[in-house]
Design a protein around this motif. Structure first.
Motif, PDB file in Angstrom:
ATOM      1  N   THR A  26    -115.974  36.228 -23.205  1.00 22.11           N
ATOM      2  CA  THR A  26    -117.131  36.103 -24.082  1.00 22.11           C
ATOM      3  C   THR A  26    -117.610  37.490 -24.493  1.00 22.11           C
ATOM      4  OG1 THR A  26    -118.617  36.026 -22.159  1.00 22.11           O
ATOM      5  CG2 THR A  26    -117.881  33.921 -23.076  1.00 22.11           C
ATOM      6  N   GLY A  27    -118.125  37.594 -25.724  1.00 24.74           N
ATOM      7  CA  GLY A  27    -118.606  38.876 -26.215  1.00 24.74           C
ATOM      8  C   GLY A  27    -117.463  39.866 -26.361  1.00 24.74           C
ATOM      9  N   ALA A  28    -117.715  41.105 -25.946  1.00 23.19           N
ATOM     10  CA  ALA A  28    -116.672  42.144 -25.941  1.00 23.19           C
ATOM     11  C   ALA A  28    -116.004  42.125 -24.574  1.00 23.19           C
ATOM     12  CB  ALA A  28    -117.296  43.510 -26.218  1.00 23.19           C
ATOM     13  N   TRP A  29    -114.713  41.813 -24.551  1.00 22.97           N
ATOM     14  CA  TRP A  29    -114.026  41.670 -23.263  1.00 22.97           C
ATOM     15  C   TRP A  29    -112.621  42.254 -23.358  1.00 22.97           C
ATOM     16  CZ3 TRP A  29    -109.510  38.941 -23.603  1.00 22.97           C
ATOM     17  CH2 TRP A  29    -109.371  38.080 -24.710  1.00 22.97           C
ATOM     18  N   ALA A  30    -112.097  42.663 -22.214  1.00 21.99           N
ATOM     19  CA  ALA A  30    -110.727  43.187 -22.154  1.00 21.99           C
ATOM     20  C   ALA A  30    -110.210  43.028 -20.742  1.00 21.99           C
ATOM     21  CB  ALA A  30    -110.686  44.660 -22.566  1.00 21.99           C
ATOM     22  N   ALA A  31    -108.925  42.776 -20.624  1.00 25.12           N
ATOM     23  CA  ALA A  31    -108.243  42.722 -19.331  1.00 25.12           C
ATOM     24  C   ALA A  31    -106.932  43.479 -19.469  1.00 25.12           C
ATOM     25  CB  ALA A  31    -107.992  41.283 -18.911  1.00 25.12           C
ATOM     26  N   GLU A  32    -106.654  44.336 -18.515  1.00 24.41           N
ATOM     27  CA  GLU A  32    -105.435  45.144 -18.562  1.00 24.41           C
ATOM     28  C   GLU A  32    -104.579  44.841 -17.339  1.00 24.41           C
ATOM     29  OE1 GLU A  32    -104.166  49.861 -18.862  1.00 24.41           O
ATOM     30  OE2 GLU A  32    -105.933  49.086 -19.942  1.00 24.41           O
ATOM     31  N   ALA A  33    -103.309  44.574 -17.561  1.00 26.24           N
ATOM     32  CA  ALA A  33    -102.380  44.261 -16.480  1.00 26.24           C
ATOM     33  C   ALA A  33    -101.519  45.472 -16.164  1.00 26.24           C
ATOM     34  CB  ALA A  33    -101.481  43.087 -16.874  1.00 26.24           C
ATOM     35  N   PRO A  34    -101.313  45.778 -14.887  1.00 28.62           N
ATOM     36  CA  PRO A  34    -100.423  46.881 -14.526  1.00 28.62           C
ATOM     37  C   PRO A  34     -98.974  46.481 -14.738  1.00 28.62           C
ATOM     38  CG  PRO A  34    -101.138  45.730 -12.564  1.00 28.62           C
ATOM     39  CD  PRO A  34    -101.865  45.094 -13.716  1.00 28.62           C
ATOM     40  N   PRO A  35     -98.027  47.407 -14.611  1.00 26.87           N
ATOM     41  CA  PRO A  35     -96.613  47.017 -14.674  1.00 26.87           C
ATOM     42  C   PRO A  35     -96.334  45.903 -13.667  1.00 26.87           C
ATOM     43  CG  PRO A  35     -96.827  49.409 -14.642  1.00 26.87           C
ATOM     44  CD  PRO A  35     -98.196  48.857 -14.367  1.00 26.87           C
ATOM     45  N   SER A  36     -95.576  44.921 -14.081  1.00 30.26           N
ATOM     46  CA  SER A  36     -95.391  43.751 -13.215  1.00 30.26           C
ATOM     47  C   SER A  36     -94.706  44.099 -11.896  1.00 30.26           C
ATOM     48  CB  SER A  36     -94.602  42.671 -13.950  1.00 30.26           C
ATOM     49  OG  SER A  36     -93.267  43.085 -14.202  1.00 30.26           O
ATOM     50  N   ARG A  37     -93.909  45.176 -11.870  1.00 35.18           N
ATOM     51  CA  ARG A  37     -93.247  45.536 -10.622  1.00 35.18           C
ATOM     52  C   ARG A  37     -94.254  45.928  -9.541  1.00 35.18           C
ATOM     53  NH1 ARG A  37     -92.584  49.833 -14.076  1.00 35.18           N
ATOM     54  NH2 ARG A  37     -93.435  51.840 -13.356  1.00 35.18           N
ATOM     55  N   GLU A  38     -95.460  46.355  -9.956  1.00 36.53           N
ATOM     56  CA  GLU A  38     -96.468  46.771  -8.996  1.00 36.53           C
ATOM     57  C   GLU A  38     -97.159  45.585  -8.331  1.00 36.53           C
ATOM     58  OE1 GLU A  38     -99.220  49.510 -10.673  1.00 36.53           O
ATOM     59  OE2 GLU A  38     -97.686  50.964 -11.267  1.00 36.53           O
ATOM     60  N   ILE A  39     -97.084  44.407  -8.946  1.00 32.20           N
ATOM     61  CA  ILE A  39     -97.779  43.238  -8.408  1.00 32.20           C
ATOM     62  C   ILE A  39     -96.832  42.087  -8.110  1.00 32.20           C
ATOM     63  CG2 ILE A  39     -99.966  43.837  -9.506  1.00 32.20           C
ATOM     64  CD1 ILE A  39     -99.297  41.831 -11.731  1.00 32.20           C
ATOM     65  N   ALA A  40     -95.528  42.303  -8.283  1.00 28.66           N
ATOM     66  CA  ALA A  40     -94.546  41.222  -8.125  1.00 28.66           C
ATOM     67  C   ALA A  40     -94.640  40.573  -6.749  1.00 28.66           C
ATOM     68  CB  ALA A  40     -93.138  41.750  -8.375  1.00 28.66           C
ATOM     69  N   ALA A  41     -94.799  41.378  -5.695  1.00 34.41           N
ATOM     70  CA  ALA A  41     -94.826  40.827  -4.340  1.00 34.41           C
ATOM     71  C   ALA A  41     -96.037  39.942  -4.110  1.00 34.41           C
ATOM     72  CB  ALA A  41     -94.815  41.964  -3.308  1.00 34.41           C
ATOM     73  N   ALA A  42     -97.098  40.124  -4.903  1.00 35.83           N
ATOM     74  CA  ALA A  42     -98.293  39.298  -4.762  1.00 35.83           C
ATOM     75  C   ALA A  42     -98.220  38.031  -5.589  1.00 35.83           C
ATOM     76  CB  ALA A  42     -99.536  40.101  -5.159  1.00 35.83           C
ATOM     77  N   VAL A  43     -97.742  38.144  -6.836  1.00 37.05           N
ATOM     78  CA  VAL A  43     -97.810  37.001  -7.742  1.00 37.05           C
ATOM     79  C   VAL A  43     -96.567  36.122  -7.709  1.00 37.05           C
ATOM     80  CG1 VAL A  43     -99.432  38.187  -9.261  1.00 37.05           C
ATOM     81  CG2 VAL A  43     -96.984  38.346  -9.734  1.00 37.05           C
ATOM     82  N   MET A  44     -95.390  36.693  -7.443  1.00 36.93           N
ATOM     83  CA  MET A  44     -94.156  35.925  -7.396  1.00 36.93           C
ATOM     84  C   MET A  44     -93.294  36.448  -6.242  1.00 36.93           C
ATOM     85  SD  MET A  44     -94.362  33.678  -9.841  1.00 36.93           S
ATOM     86  CE  MET A  44     -92.704  33.060  -9.923  1.00 36.93           C
ATOM     87  N   PRO A  45     -93.676  36.187  -4.995  1.00 37.62           N
ATOM     88  CA  PRO A  45     -92.904  36.703  -3.860  1.00 37.62           C
ATOM     89  C   PRO A  45     -91.445  36.273  -3.927  1.00 37.62           C
ATOM     90  CG  PRO A  45     -94.976  35.747  -3.125  1.00 37.62           C
ATOM     91  CD  PRO A  45     -94.836  35.381  -4.568  1.00 37.62           C
ATOM     92  N   GLY A  46     -90.550  37.217  -3.655  1.00 41.31           N
ATOM     93  CA  GLY A  46     -89.129  36.910  -3.643  1.00 41.31           C
ATOM     94  C   GLY A  46     -88.435  37.092  -4.971  1.00 41.31           C
ATOM     95  N   SER A  47     -89.190  37.402  -6.046  1.00 40.96           N
ATOM     96  CA  SER A  47     -88.580  37.606  -7.357  1.00 40.96           C
ATOM     97  C   SER A  47     -88.361  39.089  -7.607  1.00 40.96           C
ATOM     98  CB  SER A  47     -89.470  37.030  -8.467  1.00 40.96           C
ATOM     99  OG  SER A  47     -89.509  35.624  -8.409  1.00 40.96           O
TER     100      SER A  47
END
Length: 346
Positions: A26-47
């Motif tokens: 809502t309003g002025a908003w932004a979301a920034e994602a880091p390189p996926s390799r930095e979060i792979a173990a959290a979001v898709m373990p084993g990939s």
């Protein structure tokens, strides 16, 4: 035949999906994602590799690879980042936000998908219906293997933008259903969200394939080529055959030299290099998914002896087949941040 090749690769590299965020901006908003390799173990373990996607359910916004040209996103649009690049989704072009890999690891034990509010003041978790309506997105991840061989990922662009009305209307309906599932969890919901994510990606790839310019090169372009696509199908269907360039050329209706040149120009490697890599991928799938002996696997993918297959496999993967099988069958990490050598930072 060519669509079967795409399915062949997708099965072999173990594509799997998950819905992670149901977002209201809502309003002025932004979301920034880091390189996926930095979060792979959290979001898709084993990939080994993680792809992120965002589907706009209502409202509008902008999406871009960090440092790249932003594209406008309207209701019904889907944006994917096949190479796992850091990226921004925002209410206006050029906006940035802190990218926080630690946040993904801090929430690994919490139920998913998360319901996330974004505005100019803060990012917070909570029930989306408590906020005034804004831009609503569903955001997810897809994991897959890169090794021994995944020819698909390299043939995709850094950003894929599927516009509403581009034949993806069913995808929007699926994502709306995903949003409903995220808001009102029901038995079997997680499994359904996973399948919806996978279907969305597969259809995005098919749409991209249909719209490739005639002069394109790469693996996907090769699927569409009458001669190269036929040769790829032959090698995938029977990797154990003693293929050579002359025989493949004869089977697809080209001379040896013409076939070799056409294949190398389009795929970026020679037919025999491709065949060796596909044999390694097929062998890895058999090692991981069956109880076949290493000798049996070797023979199934075109090697006369266990020793010759083991040498080739170790060159490709760095470990012998038996060791790789043990590692592949080990339980994946459950989202814990991997340990890093001293001095390294993510």
């Amino acid at each position: 035949m060519n669509q079967d090749l795409l399915s062949d690769v997708l099965r072999s590299v173990r594509l799997r999906g998950a819905l992670y965020f149901h977002v209201n901006g809502t309003g002025a908003w932004a979301a920034e994602a880091p390189p996926s390799r930095e979060i792979a173990a959290a979001v898709m373990p084993g990939s080994e590799h993680v792809i992120e996607f965002h589907a706009v359910i209502s409202g509008s916004g902008w999406g871009s690879v960090v440092g790249g040209e932003p594209v406008r996103l309207d209701a019904g649009d889907v944006i994917l980042f096949p190479h796992g690049n850091p990226h921004v989704i925002s209410s206006a072009p050029g906006m940035r936000a802190p990218a926080n890999p630690e946040g993904y690891f801090a929430r690994v034990d919490e139920p998913r998908p998360f319901q996330l509010h974004l505005d100019a003041r803060e990012i917070r978790l909570g029930k989306l219906h408590e906020d005034p309506p804004g831009t609503v997105l569903v955001c997810g991840f897809l994991g897959c293997d890169l090794r021994p061989f995944n020819p698909l990922i390299a043939s995709l662009p850094q950003l894929m933008h599927l516009r509403s009305g581009s034949g993806q209307d069913w995808a929007l309906q699926c994502m709306r259903q995903a949003a409903t599932e995220a808001s009102c969890p029901r038995p079997g919901g997680n499994a359904m969200l996973e399948r919806l994510s996978e279907m969305l990606f597969i259809d995005a790839v098919r749409h991209y394939l249909r719209t490739l310019p005639d002069e394109s090169s790469g693996w996907l372009a090769g699927l569409r080529d009458r001669h190269v696509g036929h040769a790829l199908a032959l090698m995938h269907a029977k990797p154990a055959e003693p293929w050579n360039v002359a025989e493949l050329g004869r089977r697809v209706g080209l001379s040896r030299s013409a076939f070799h040149e056409r294949f190398a120009d389009m795929i970026g490697q020679t037919p025999m290099q491709y065949l060796t890599q596909w044999r390694m991928q097929a062998g890895a799938a058999l090692l991981r998914d069956t109880g076949a002996t290493v000798l049996s696997v070797a023979q199934d993918v075109g090697y006369e002896s266990e020793a010759s297959f083991s040498r080739a496999f170790k060159r490709s993967m760095g470990v012998p087949p038996a060791s790789w099988r043990r590692q592949a069958r080990a339980e994946p990490e459950s989202g814990r941040r991997p340990a890093l050598p001293d001095g390294d930072r993510i």
